[in-house]
Design a protein around this motif. Structure first.
Motif, PDB file in Angstrom:
ATOM      1  N   ALA A   1      -9.747   3.668  -3.133  1.00 23.19           N
ATOM      2  CA  ALA A   1      -8.741   3.599  -4.203  1.00 23.19           C
ATOM      3  C   ALA A   1      -8.963   4.706  -5.232  1.00 23.19           C
ATOM      4  CB  ALA A   1      -8.775   2.232  -4.870  1.00 23.19           C
TER       5      ALA A   1
ATOM      6  N   HIS B   1      -7.694   7.935  -3.866  1.00 22.68           N
ATOM      7  CA  HIS B   1      -6.227   7.955  -3.935  1.00 22.68           C
ATOM      8  C   HIS B   1      -5.750   8.178  -5.369  1.00 22.68           C
ATOM      9  CE1 HIS B   1      -2.138   7.326  -2.825  1.00 22.68           C
ATOM     10  NE2 HIS B   1      -2.019   6.316  -3.667  1.00 22.68           N
TER      11      HIS B   1
ATOM     12  N   ASP C   1      -4.890   5.775   5.179  1.00 20.73           N
ATOM     13  CA  ASP C   1      -5.488   4.918   4.156  1.00 20.73           C
ATOM     14  C   ASP C   1      -5.100   3.456   4.376  1.00 20.73           C
ATOM     15  OD1 ASP C   1      -6.762   7.030   2.925  1.00 20.73           O
ATOM     16  OD2 ASP C   1      -5.269   7.244   1.329  1.00 20.73           O
ATOM     17  N   CYS C   2      -3.845   3.228   4.747  1.00 17.21           N
ATOM     18  CA  CYS C   2      -3.398   1.855   5.027  1.00 17.21           C
ATOM     19  C   CYS C   2      -4.213   1.265   6.175  1.00 17.21           C
ATOM     20  CB  CYS C   2      -1.912   1.830   5.387  1.00 17.21           C
ATOM     21  SG  CYS C   2      -0.801   2.155   4.011  1.00 17.21           S
TER      22      CYS C   2
ATOM     23  N   CYS D   1       0.834  -1.211   0.000  1.00 10.43           N
ATOM     24  CA  CYS D   1       0.000   0.000   0.000  1.00 10.43           C
ATOM     25  C   CYS D   1       0.866   1.258   0.000  1.00 10.43           C
ATOM     26  CB  CYS D   1      -0.925   0.016   1.217  1.00 10.43           C
ATOM     27  SG  CYS D   1      -2.218  -1.235   1.203  1.00 10.43           S
ATOM     28  N   ARG D   2       1.879   1.278   0.851  1.00  7.57           N
ATOM     29  CA  ARG D   2       2.766   2.447   0.925  1.00  7.57           C
ATOM     30  C   ARG D   2       3.513   2.626  -0.397  1.00  7.57           C
ATOM     31  NH1 ARG D   2       2.194   6.390   3.761  1.00  7.57           N
ATOM     32  NH2 ARG D   2       4.328   6.680   4.403  1.00  7.57           N
TER      33      ARG D   2
ATOM     34  N   PHE E   1      -0.283   5.154  -0.757  1.00  5.09           N
ATOM     35  CA  PHE E   1      -1.363   5.338   0.201  1.00  5.09           C
ATOM     36  C   PHE E   1      -0.799   5.905   1.501  1.00  5.09           C
ATOM     37  CE2 PHE E   1      -3.520   2.187  -2.491  1.00  5.09           C
ATOM     38  CZ  PHE E   1      -4.798   2.726  -2.563  1.00  5.09           C
TER      39      PHE E   1
ATOM     40  N   LEU F   1      -7.620   0.456   4.801  1.00  2.00           N
ATOM     41  CA  LEU F   1      -7.559  -0.729   3.937  1.00  2.00           C
ATOM     42  C   LEU F   1      -7.368  -2.006   4.746  1.00  2.00           C
ATOM     43  CD1 LEU F   1      -5.483   0.804   1.024  1.00  2.00           C
ATOM     44  CD2 LEU F   1      -7.808  -0.111   0.844  1.00  2.00           C
TER      45      LEU F   1
END
Length: 132
Positions: A83, A86, A61-62, A52-53, A57, A65
């Motif tokens: 998503a 983002h 956000d992580c 994710c990073r 994100f 998620l």
């Protein structure tokens, strides 16, 4: 599994893993020796966070998620909307970077180079960015 081994498996630094633990993104039990010990689900969560990073994100956000990933009653639409939000941020950044690229190319093109002191790049950087 100890944090150093986890770092190798996940591609994260030990410092990042500790930080994720400190902010509650991941939770690891402490052994009798005081060291954090990670099991397979936590390693998978860390790999997920790293991916994710890598896609840019934010940590918030992580967290969202991860929460969605762990919630079997989730709505795929919630994941899709996160998503899409983002993607909009990424698209805006790309536009800004393309503008920056164009401006830098223009400054470089205007500069004759050489040994003279006059430099169009320095002159251009000294102007108000809004000035054409």
């Amino acid at each position: 599994m100890k944090i150093g081994e986890v770092a190798k498996l996940t591609g994260l630094t030990v410092k990042s893993i500790r930080y994720y633990h400190d902010i509650g993104l991941i939770c690891a039990a402490r052994g009798e020796n005081g060291y954090r010990e990670y099991d397979e689900p936590q390693i998978e969560f860390l790999k997920f966070i790293n991916h994710c990073r890598g896609l840019g994100f934010s940590l918030d956000d992580c967290r969202s998620l991860l929460d969605l990933k762990m919630n079997q009653d989730r709505s795929a639409e919630d994941v899709k909307q996160l998503a899409k939000t983002h993607l909009k941020i990424v698209s805006d950044r790309v536009k800004k970077l393309k503008t920056l690229e164009s401006q830098l190319k223009g400054l470089i093109k205007e500069c004759r180079g050489g040994h003279q002191p006059d430099c169009a790049i320095l002159s251009g950087l000294s102007q108000d960015p809004e000035t054409p």
